[in-house]
Enzyme design. Sequence first.
Site, PDB file in Angstrom:
ATOM      1  N   TYR A   9       0.815  -1.214   0.000  1.00 21.79           N
ATOM      2  CA  TYR A   9       0.000   0.000   0.000  1.00 21.79           C
ATOM      3  C   TYR A   9       0.849   1.266   0.000  1.00 21.79           C
ATOM      4  O   TYR A   9       0.392   2.311  -0.477  1.00 21.79           O
ATOM      5  CB  TYR A   9      -0.991  -0.013   1.163  1.00 21.79           C
ATOM      6  CG  TYR A   9      -2.114  -0.984   0.899  1.00 21.79           C
ATOM      7  CD1 TYR A   9      -3.180  -0.640   0.073  1.00 21.79           C
ATOM      8  CD2 TYR A   9      -2.084  -2.275   1.413  1.00 21.79           C
ATOM      9  CE1 TYR A   9      -4.190  -1.550  -0.215  1.00 21.79           C
ATOM     10  CE2 TYR A   9      -3.081  -3.185   1.140  1.00 21.79           C
ATOM     11  CZ  TYR A   9      -4.134  -2.823   0.324  1.00 21.79           C
ATOM     12  OH  TYR A   9      -5.131  -3.726   0.033  1.00 21.79           O
TER      13      TYR A   9
ATOM     14  N   ASN B  59     -13.129   3.405  -5.596  1.00 19.13           N
ATOM     15  CA  ASN B  59     -11.707   3.717  -5.687  1.00 19.13           C
ATOM     16  C   ASN B  59     -11.178   4.256  -4.365  1.00 19.13           C
ATOM     17  O   ASN B  59     -11.914   4.864  -3.585  1.00 19.13           O
ATOM     18  CB  ASN B  59     -11.470   4.734  -6.804  1.00 19.13           C
ATOM     19  CG  ASN B  59     -11.934   4.214  -8.143  1.00 19.13           C
ATOM     20  OD1 ASN B  59     -11.907   3.013  -8.404  1.00 19.13           O
ATOM     21  ND2 ASN B  59     -12.382   5.114  -9.006  1.00 19.13           N
ATOM     22  N   VAL B  60      -9.878   4.055  -4.138  1.00 21.82           N
ATOM     23  CA  VAL B  60      -9.271   4.495  -2.880  1.00 21.82           C
ATOM     24  C   VAL B  60      -8.272   5.628  -3.102  1.00 21.82           C
ATOM     25  O   VAL B  60      -7.567   6.029  -2.179  1.00 21.82           O
ATOM     26  CB  VAL B  60      -8.590   3.307  -2.147  1.00 21.82           C
ATOM     27  CG1 VAL B  60      -9.634   2.297  -1.707  1.00 21.82           C
ATOM     28  CG2 VAL B  60      -7.528   2.647  -3.021  1.00 21.82           C
TER      29      VAL B  60
ATOM     30  N   HIS C 251     -14.804   1.938  -0.052  1.00 24.86           N
ATOM     31  CA  HIS C 251     -13.689   1.019   0.187  1.00 24.86           C
ATOM     32  C   HIS C 251     -12.532   1.668   0.936  1.00 24.86           C
ATOM     33  O   HIS C 251     -11.451   1.094   1.004  1.00 24.86           O
ATOM     34  CB  HIS C 251     -13.191   0.436  -1.137  1.00 24.86           C
ATOM     35  CG  HIS C 251     -14.146  -0.540  -1.743  1.00 24.86           C
ATOM     36  ND1 HIS C 251     -14.087  -0.937  -3.069  1.00 24.86           N
ATOM     37  CD2 HIS C 251     -15.207  -1.203  -1.208  1.00 24.86           C
ATOM     38  CE1 HIS C 251     -15.065  -1.798  -3.308  1.00 24.86           C
ATOM     39  NE2 HIS C 251     -15.753  -1.971  -2.202  1.00 24.86           N
TER      40      HIS C 251
ATOM     41  N   CYS D 233      -6.808   2.624  13.020  1.00 23.75           N
ATOM     42  CA  CYS D 233      -6.547   1.824  14.217  1.00 23.75           C
ATOM     43  C   CYS D 233      -7.497   0.636  14.177  1.00 23.75           C
ATOM     44  O   CYS D 233      -8.720   0.823  14.177  1.00 23.75           O
ATOM     45  CB  CYS D 233      -6.779   2.641  15.482  1.00 23.75           C
ATOM     46  SG  CYS D 233      -6.758   1.624  16.994  1.00 23.75           S
TER      47      CYS D 233
ATOM     48  N   CYS E 259      -1.173   3.923  16.819  1.00 29.09           N
ATOM     49  CA  CYS E 259      -2.241   4.876  17.069  1.00 29.09           C
ATOM     50  C   CYS E 259      -1.989   5.644  18.361  1.00 29.09           C
ATOM     51  O   CYS E 259      -1.174   5.239  19.204  1.00 29.09           O
ATOM     52  CB  CYS E 259      -3.582   4.153  17.152  1.00 29.09           C
ATOM     53  SG  CYS E 259      -3.802   3.177  18.674  1.00 29.09           S
TER      54      CYS E 259
ATOM     55  N   THR F 142     -16.910   0.393 -13.885  1.00 30.16           N
ATOM     56  CA  THR F 142     -16.906  -0.713 -12.931  1.00 30.16           C
ATOM     57  C   THR F 142     -17.676  -1.884 -13.526  1.00 30.16           C
ATOM     58  O   THR F 142     -18.713  -1.689 -14.167  1.00 30.16           O
ATOM     59  CB  THR F 142     -17.522  -0.315 -11.585  1.00 30.16           C
ATOM     60  OG1 THR F 142     -17.659  -1.469 -10.742  1.00 30.16           O
ATOM     61  CG2 THR F 142     -18.889   0.333 -11.751  1.00 30.16           C
TER      62      THR F 142
END
Length: 237
Positions: free
Chosen positions: A57, A98-99, A115, A123, A142, A183
């Site tokens: 990521y 989408n992120v 998403h 956390c 956190c 999509t």
Amino acid sequence: MTLKYKNIVVLTGAGISADSGISTFRGQDGLWENHRIQDVASPEGFAENPELVLSFYNLRREQLLDSELKPNPGHYALAEVELACLAAGGQFTLISQNVDNLHQRAGSQRLISMHGQLQSALCPASGQAIDWTGPLNLGDKCNCCQPSNQLRPDIVWFGEVPYYMGECMEALENADLFVAIGTSGQVYPAAGFVDAANAAGARTVELNLEKTSHDFDEAIEGSAAEVVPDFFENLLA
């Protein structure tokens, strides 16, 4: 201006981001950067190898910092129709699978990121999310718990429930126009959105590179950067 539709709901997927150069990271063999989806996009994968998941990521988050990466005309068209719809006394809801942050950068306000978001850390104990634009590494913890917990990407993984489903379904139940952009709509719960919109009596339209479903009233084929501005320009006209 008088709008034909008073309650517009739009669902966007990877197709609209791909037109800006966002890599899907998923190959034709189904692997993500040569990793199984379960290894990099599931709670079990994170528990087994958190460093691998964080690294995966981090690469995607880094891509958002590329100065060459910009929203495309499809993103801007959605922001413009939102303003027009609200100015005319209507309702507008943009639901994105989408992120990335391209919708926000284009000016969209009524956005539901079902998403999650790459530029956010979560956390896992409290569910509290915080802004996070740089690398997220082992040892980043956190401030909301004692003892503190290792932060994870604020991404909805396989086996987890997407965010804001109640708000999504409420919008769809009141929609008079539902548009799915870029999509396949084959994965639930998003796959059920067109059914909910049809049940509400909404006009349903698919804008995609190719038709993926017979459940829509209309399908328009083409890249999102091209067909989205044309579709909404005609709608506003």
